[in-house]
Write an enzyme that holds these catalytic residues in place. Structure first.
Site, mmCIF file in Angstrom:
data_model
loop_
_atom_site.group_PDB
_atom_site.id
_atom_site.type_symbol
_atom_site.label_atom_id
_atom_site.label_comp_id
_atom_site.label_asym_id
_atom_site.label_seq_id
_atom_site.Cartn_x
_atom_site.Cartn_y
_atom_site.Cartn_z
ATOM 1 N N SER A 344 0.903 -1.196 0.025
ATOM 2 C CA SER A 344 0.058 0.100 -0.034
ATOM 3 C C SER A 344 0.949 0.898 0.070
ATOM 4 O O SER A 344 1.889 1.272 -0.840
ATOM 5 C CB SER A 344 -1.115 -0.141 0.949
ATOM 6 O OG SER A 344 -2.057 0.842 1.116
ATOM 7 N N ASP A 458 -5.755 -3.546 -2.853
ATOM 8 C CA ASP A 458 -4.835 -3.075 -1.834
ATOM 9 C C ASP A 458 -4.105 -4.202 -1.195
ATOM 10 O O ASP A 458 -4.920 -5.195 -0.590
ATOM 11 C CB ASP A 458 -5.464 -2.190 -1.041
ATOM 12 C CG ASP A 458 -4.405 -1.700 -0.045
ATOM 13 O OD1 ASP A 458 -3.713 -2.071 0.663
ATOM 14 O OD2 ASP A 458 -4.504 -0.160 -0.045
#
Length: 583
Positions: A344, A458
């Protein structure tokens, strides 16, 4: 038994199996032995084969592996002289429990089942020795640790034209001696009238040996590779694989590590790409080395000898700015960063380290990208996500351009979550900006990235602290920076203070997080169990105190960077990172 050949009479070796036997028993045992020679990479026997003999290792090294639950080969142990191999299956009359592979050219002594049973009946001391050996190994098995890769022999082999092999090898040797002292030696030819036993003695009297091949093929090149724990293929960027090196494309061994070392120009601002033909080589990493750069050579030495520092950066929204401060503290105190990976926002910060831009430049880049002109505000009809993601795409390409992951100064990986397979997806090659885009694609907020492998979102959903992925490389200790473990929503960000009238109209609590913040946090905490498991693979995890920083507190950029810097500096000064120092 496969690929083994008998090579004559048994020489005089001191082996534990006949230690303590009276002279008559010793002579009888030696008369039953046959000498066997295995080339590096050849298999002595495979898991499940019938047990027809035991072996004693005279010289060389062997690897023990078993088949894992997914069909992979798991390394169990390394065997060095003068150990005995295969006695368990022989005594219990059961199939072989593991596969034995020669890690380099090796000489063994073979005792067949028939001879063993005859000797055991006549000389009980032989059986006593083997029984003790079995007991010791069973005790070791109950508390065994994963096999660590600590190469003692390296091979340098050119694979393109234009490589100054000896010049590079001498520079490499000089830098390695700075690390390991004079016990490191180099060999670029086999002395006349010498044999494998001479090479074994040469290795045994030195801490590390560097084998140097002037050509990509030939008998000496083959011997260098067979004797090496770690092979470095040297190449000039843009140059194709020479035809003589084609045989190396199938020279892979699960016990031998291979790296492609690209020799860049001394003044290169970014690495030149390797020729596509080099992709056929079975390599674990691509490593970039600038000409006449001691720092790059030292990093290559650490990376090839199991002493590299792998930095792993976790996701956590705006808290991820703390990574920049942590990196600053590490650099100021002389701690190397040799490999980087992240998830991320941590993947974006890791990418700035991998392309080796200055910290001031990295701060300016992140400030423009997230603070001055936030990219997550091109809202759309939420059929797939709340925002279109066009601004994010443009911003990533603007800052990271057309770079590919395999062409960065530092080895890099990032993690996304594959919703198609339900597994973590590790990005190790391809366009950098697109891998980062997948790693930060919070479900519901940003559109997913669609790749042939599946629908990618993600990485924090699956593995927010991928220390386990870094540790699996077995390049050295792993340092993690965790910015997501603190509690969230203890204070409201500016976004959560907006629209008070609308909140009252809809009957929503004034301090309730908005949907964007909820999506941020949901992605971060969904992998808590996996993250805790992954953290265990790190030698140390630094955890800056960020509980009062909202996940969307972009406006706190400078403060968060400073928190990361101060906390990491304090841990360094307290001695917590001493294990990562360059010696």
């Amino acid at each position: 038994m496969s690929a083994a050949s008998l090579i004559g009479d048994v020489p005089e070796f001191d082996m534990p199996l006949w230690a303590g036997l009276d002279p008559v028993a010793r002579l009888e045992l030696q008369s039953e032995l046959q000498q066997v020679f295995l080339r590096g990479g050849e298999v002595l026997f495979e898991e499940g084969d019938p047990a027809d003999a035991l072996y004693m290792l005279v010289s060389g090294a062997l690897g023990v592996s078993v088949q894992g639950s997914h069909g992979e080969q798991r390394r169990i142990a390394r065997i060095t002289p003068p150990e005995t191999i295969g006695e368990m299956a022989l005594i219990s009359n059961t199939p072989r429990s593991a596969t034995i592979t020669a890690l380099r050219d090796s000489v063994l002594l073979e005792l067949t089942r028939t001879a063993f049973e005859r000797l055991a009946a006549r000389w009980p001391s032989v059986m006593l020795y083997l029984s003790k050996l079995l007991a010791d190994r069973l005790r070791a098995t109950t508390r065994s640790q994963p096999v660590t890769f600590t190469p003692a022999t390296l091979a340098i082999v050119p694979v393109t034209r234009g490589v100054a092999v000896l010049e590079f090898a001498h520079a490499f040797l000089q830098e390695m001696r700075r690390n390991h002292g004079p016990s490191v030696d180099m060999l670029d030819a086999m002395p006349a009238h010498e044999d494998e036993n001479w090479l074994y003695r040469f290795e045994a009297t030195r801490e590390r040996v560097i084998y140097v091949a002037a050509e990509p093929s030939g008998s000496w090149t083959g011997r260098c590779i067979r004797h090496a724990d770690h092979v470095m293929f040297l190449a000039c960027p843009g140059e194709p694989l020479v035809p003589e090196a084609e045989a190396l494309t199938c020279a892979a061994s699960s016990w031998r590590r291979h790296d492609l070392v690209l020799l860049q120009k001394a003044d290169a601002s970014r690495p030149m790409s390797a020729h596509p033909s080099l992709a056929r080589l079975p390599v674990d990493q691509r490593l970039q080395v600038r000409a006449k750069s001691p720092a790059d050579l030292q990093r290559l030495i650490r990376t090839s000898s199991g002493r590299a520092v792998g930095l792993v950066l976790a996701g956590g929204g705006a808290r991820g700015f703390a990574h920049l401060g942590a990196i600053r503290a590490l650099r100021e105190h002389g701690f190397p960063i040799d490999l980087v990976g992240g998830t991320s926002i941590g993947s974006v910060m890791a990418a700035t380290a991998a392309i080796q831009i200055g910290l001031d430049e990295a701060k300016d880049l992140m400030r423009r990208a997230f603070v001055q002109n936030p990219p997550l505000n091109d809202y759309t009809l939420p059929l797939v996500s709340l925002v279109r993601g066009h601004k994010v795409d443009a911003r990533l390409f603007e800052h990271f351009g057309d770079r590919n992951i395999e062409d960065l100064w530092l080895p890099f990986f990032c993690v996304s979550s594959n919703l198609t397979t339900g597994t973590a997806h590790v990005h190790r090659q391809g366009p950098l900006w697109r891998a980062l885009r997948a790693s930060i694609a919070i479900p519901g907020l940003l559109p997913p990235v669609i790749e042939p492998e599946g629908v990618l979102v993600d990485g924090a959903m699956m593995n927010n602290m991928p220390a386990d992925i870094m540790a699996d490389l077995q390049r050295g200790p792993v340092l993690g920076i965790d910015v997501a473990r603190d509690v969230a929503f203890t204070s409201a960000a500016e976004e959560e203070k907006k629209a008070p009238f609308l909140r009252r109209l809809l009957g929503l609590p004034a301090q309730a997080p908005d949907i964007v913040s909820l999506l941020y946090r949901s992605a971060t905490i969904s992998s808590d169990a996996q993250t805790l498991k992954a953290r265990a693979h790190a030698a140390l995890v630094v955890h800056p105190p960020l509980a009062d920083v909202p996940l969307r507190g972009w406006e706190q950029f400078e403060r968060v960077v400073e928190i990361g810097y101060e906390h990491t500096r304090n841990r360094i000064e307290a001695g917590a990172l001493d294990g990562f120092k360059v010696t």
